[in-house]
Design an enzyme around this catalytic site. Structure first.
Site, PDB file in Angstrom:
ATOM      1  N   ASP A  32       0.816  -1.206   0.000  1.00 34.23           N
ATOM      2  CA  ASP A  32       0.000   0.000   0.000  1.00 34.23           C
ATOM      3  C   ASP A  32       0.859   1.268   0.000  1.00 34.23           C
ATOM      4  O   ASP A  32       0.501   2.265  -0.621  1.00 34.23           O
ATOM      5  CB  ASP A  32      -0.921   0.004   1.222  1.00 34.23           C
ATOM      6  CG  ASP A  32      -2.033  -1.027   1.102  1.00 34.23           C
ATOM      7  OD1 ASP A  32      -2.308  -1.480  -0.029  1.00 34.23           O
ATOM      8  OD2 ASP A  32      -2.618  -1.383   2.129  1.00 34.23           O
ATOM      9  N   ASN A  37      -7.562   5.886  10.370  1.00 36.02           N
ATOM     10  CA  ASN A  37      -8.864   6.271  10.905  1.00 36.02           C
ATOM     11  C   ASN A  37      -9.530   5.130  11.667  1.00 36.02           C
ATOM     12  O   ASN A  37     -10.068   5.329  12.762  1.00 36.02           O
ATOM     13  CB  ASN A  37      -9.764   6.731   9.749  1.00 36.02           C
ATOM     14  CG  ASN A  37     -11.186   7.009  10.191  1.00 36.02           C
ATOM     15  OD1 ASN A  37     -11.457   7.963  10.900  1.00 36.02           O
ATOM     16  ND2 ASN A  37     -12.098   6.160   9.744  1.00 36.02           N
TER      17      ASN A  37
END
Length: 258
Positions: free
Chosen positions: A44, A161
């Site tokens: 990622d 988050n």
């Protein structure tokens, strides 16, 4: 599409470089600067790096088909050598829009950076950060005492988050997550879900005594006094996914992860 329209990039890890060698033995690739589609080999982090190069104008903005040669690989497809051209032709395109962070430091310097996942503010010392939160020019929270606070896109809602107990946002949702990091006061404030056309302004209270840094994905600005955040739809990018493992479905299913 033939492999001649496909460019190939890889991260610097041994695993990614070995995968690049295997693919180059099987296919003929275009120069990345002239490609219609890019294949990115890595994790990622490398995908975010590739997307940021496009946002910064270092690469043409073309669709990216990632294959996981890293660790988590949430933004990547499975690593498979065979049928590369067919997979790309059948891939599901997903548009992701970046956040724009405008940070002003205590010394008055201004910086602008983009974030695909999130913009996060973090205390730099042992002292708690104190942050005023304004939404569309109106003070929504006069003082948040915390370790930090972040604004996340739907694409980034399952990253930092989620670790901060923020909500998972479906990719189609035109929303942003505003999530506190270890809030001290008000203790019961767990954050907010905002329309993605919202302008968020985070003002650091007692900025010189309680220093705070701002991070847009992988880029940090230290000793900030004010950070303005908005979504920039005009610079959205395209990721390609195998239909059975598309990003929107992965994000939705994360709500059922145990």
């Amino acid at each position: 599409m033939t492999s001649r329209g496909i460019g190939l990039l890889s991260s610097r890890t041994d695993v990614a470089k070995a995968a690049e060698v295997l693919l180059r033995r099987r296919y003929r690739f275009a120069d990345p600067a002239d490609a219609e589609v890019l294949v990115a080999l890595g994790g990622d982090g490398f995908m975010l790096h590739t997307l940021h190069e496009m946002l910064d104008g270092e690469r043409p903005q073309v669709p990216v088909f990632g294959m996981n040669r890293g660790t988590v690989g949430f933004l990547m497809n499975d690593w498979v050598v065979d049928r590369l051209c067919e997979r790309i032709e059948q891939a599901k395109p997903i548009r992701v829009a970046p956040l724009e962070m405008r940070a002003t430091t205590v010394g008055g310097k201004a910086f602008t950076h983009s974030a695909i996942n999130e913009v996060s503010l973090l205390r730099e010392t042992r002292q708690t950060a104190k942050i005023e939160i304004s939404v569309n020019g109106r003070v929504a929270l006069p003082e948040l005492a915390c370790d930090g606070v972040l604004v996340a896109t739907p694409a980034g809602s399952t990253a930092y988050n989620l670790s901060a107990r923020g909500p998972i946002l479906p990719l189609q949702a035109r929303m942003l997550a505003l999530t506190p990091i270890s809030p001290f006061r008000p203790r019961r404030w767990s954050g907010a879900i905002l329309p993605d056309d919202t302008a968020v302004c985070l003002t650091i209270l007692e900025a010189e005594n309680r220093p705070v840094s701002a991070v847009a994905d992988q880029t940090e600005v230290r000793d900030v006094a004010k950070v303005e955040i908005r979504l920039d739809r005009e610079r959205s990018l395209t990721l390609l996914f195998d239909p059975e493992h598309a990003l929107d479905e992965r994000i939705a299913m994360e709500q059922f992860a145990t």
